[in-house]
Design a protein around this motif. Structure first.
Motif, PDB file in Angstrom:
ATOM      1  N   ALA A 169      85.475  52.116  54.894  1.00  0.00           N
ATOM      2  CA  ALA A 169      86.882  51.781  54.643  1.00  0.00           C
ATOM      3  C   ALA A 169      87.581  52.931  53.934  1.00  0.00           C
ATOM      4  O   ALA A 169      88.726  53.269  54.263  1.00  0.00           O
ATOM      5  CB  ALA A 169      86.977  50.507  53.822  1.00  0.00           C
ATOM      6  N   PHE A 170      86.899  53.543  52.973  1.00  0.00           N
ATOM      7  CA  PHE A 170      87.467  54.708  52.289  1.00  0.00           C
ATOM      8  C   PHE A 170      87.716  55.839  53.282  1.00  0.00           C
ATOM      9  O   PHE A 170      88.783  56.467  53.264  1.00  0.00           O
ATOM     10  CB  PHE A 170      86.528  55.185  51.172  1.00  0.00           C
ATOM     11  N   LEU A 171      86.759  56.090  54.151  1.00  0.00           N
ATOM     12  CA  LEU A 171      86.901  57.165  55.133  1.00  0.00           C
ATOM     13  C   LEU A 171      88.101  56.919  56.036  1.00  0.00           C
ATOM     14  O   LEU A 171      88.933  57.808  56.235  1.00  0.00           O
ATOM     15  CB  LEU A 171      85.621  57.299  55.956  1.00  0.00           C
ATOM     16  N   ASN A 172      88.205  55.721  56.586  1.00  0.00           N
ATOM     17  CA  ASN A 172      89.311  55.438  57.499  1.00  0.00           C
ATOM     18  C   ASN A 172      90.660  55.466  56.791  1.00  0.00           C
ATOM     19  O   ASN A 172      91.623  56.041  57.310  1.00  0.00           O
ATOM     20  CB  ASN A 172      89.098  54.077  58.174  1.00  0.00           C
ATOM     21  N   ALA A 173      90.748  54.850  55.626  1.00  0.00           N
ATOM     22  CA  ALA A 173      92.022  54.833  54.907  1.00  0.00           C
ATOM     23  C   ALA A 173      92.433  56.240  54.474  1.00  0.00           C
ATOM     24  O   ALA A 173      93.608  56.614  54.601  1.00  0.00           O
ATOM     25  CB  ALA A 173      91.935  53.907  53.699  1.00  0.00           C
ATOM     26  N   SER A 174      91.498  57.022  53.991  1.00  0.00           N
ATOM     27  CA  SER A 174      91.840  58.378  53.550  1.00  0.00           C
ATOM     28  C   SER A 174      92.193  59.278  54.729  1.00  0.00           C
ATOM     29  O   SER A 174      93.077  60.130  54.610  1.00  0.00           O
ATOM     30  CB  SER A 174      90.708  58.980  52.726  1.00  0.00           C
ATOM     31  N   MET A 175      91.543  59.079  55.862  1.00  0.00           N
ATOM     32  CA  MET A 175      91.884  59.882  57.042  1.00  0.00           C
ATOM     33  C   MET A 175      93.301  59.551  57.519  1.00  0.00           C
ATOM     34  O   MET A 175      94.049  60.455  57.910  1.00  0.00           O
ATOM     35  CB  MET A 175      90.876  59.642  58.160  1.00  0.00           C
ATOM     36  N   LEU A 176      93.673  58.278  57.483  1.00  0.00           N
ATOM     37  CA  LEU A 176      95.037  57.923  57.880  1.00  0.00           C
ATOM     38  C   LEU A 176      96.054  58.448  56.876  1.00  0.00           C
ATOM     39  O   LEU A 176      97.107  58.970  57.264  1.00  0.00           O
ATOM     40  CB  LEU A 176      95.174  56.410  58.023  1.00  0.00           C
ATOM     41  N   LEU A 177      95.776  58.338  55.590  1.00  0.00           N
ATOM     42  CA  LEU A 177      96.704  58.846  54.581  1.00  0.00           C
ATOM     43  C   LEU A 177      96.815  60.358  54.634  1.00  0.00           C
ATOM     44  O   LEU A 177      97.852  60.926  54.297  1.00  0.00           O
ATOM     45  CB  LEU A 177      96.277  58.394  53.180  1.00  0.00           C
TER      46      LEU A 177
END
Length: 113
Positions: free
Chosen positions: A52-60
């Motif tokens: 979840a951290f990876l996906n959210a940070s990649m989108l941000l």
């Protein structure tokens, strides 16, 4: 909040303090957004906190999704979060750049009528 055109520019140490405050505000907005994105991915896509951290940070960060999403709800969340992340990027950049642009314009007296 900022000095007017009739007031001389603030000293450099005050300007740096103002800039640090703006960077802190932008970091807080990004941090809250990252946490909200992580909660969405954990609850809707059944991801681990690391994924979840990876996906959210990649989108941000403007990079995009990393893996496939299992449910329609998670795909809708990812689409809405990506639109939100674009706005967060623009707002954060504006918050950080505001004191810099103001100081440049103030020094050049570009705000005269």
């Amino acid at each position: 909040m900022y000095e007017s055109r009739t007031t001389p520019p603030i000293p450099l140490r005050h300007f740096i303090r103002r800039l640090i405050a703006h960077v802190g505000l932008a970091a807080a907005i990004v941090g809250v957004s990252l946490f909200a994105g992580m909660i969405g991915y954990v609850s809707l896509a059944n991801m681990t906190w690391v994924d979840a951290f990876l996906n959210a940070s990649m989108l941000l960060g403007g990079m995009g999704e990393v893996g496939d999403l299992p449910t329609s709800a998670s795909k809708i969340f990812a689409g809405l979060f990506s639109l939100y992340a674009g706005l967060v990027f623009i707002v954060s950049a504006s918050i950080v750049m505001a004191p810099i642009v103001h100081r440049i314009l103030h020094k050049l007296h570009a705000d005269k009528k």
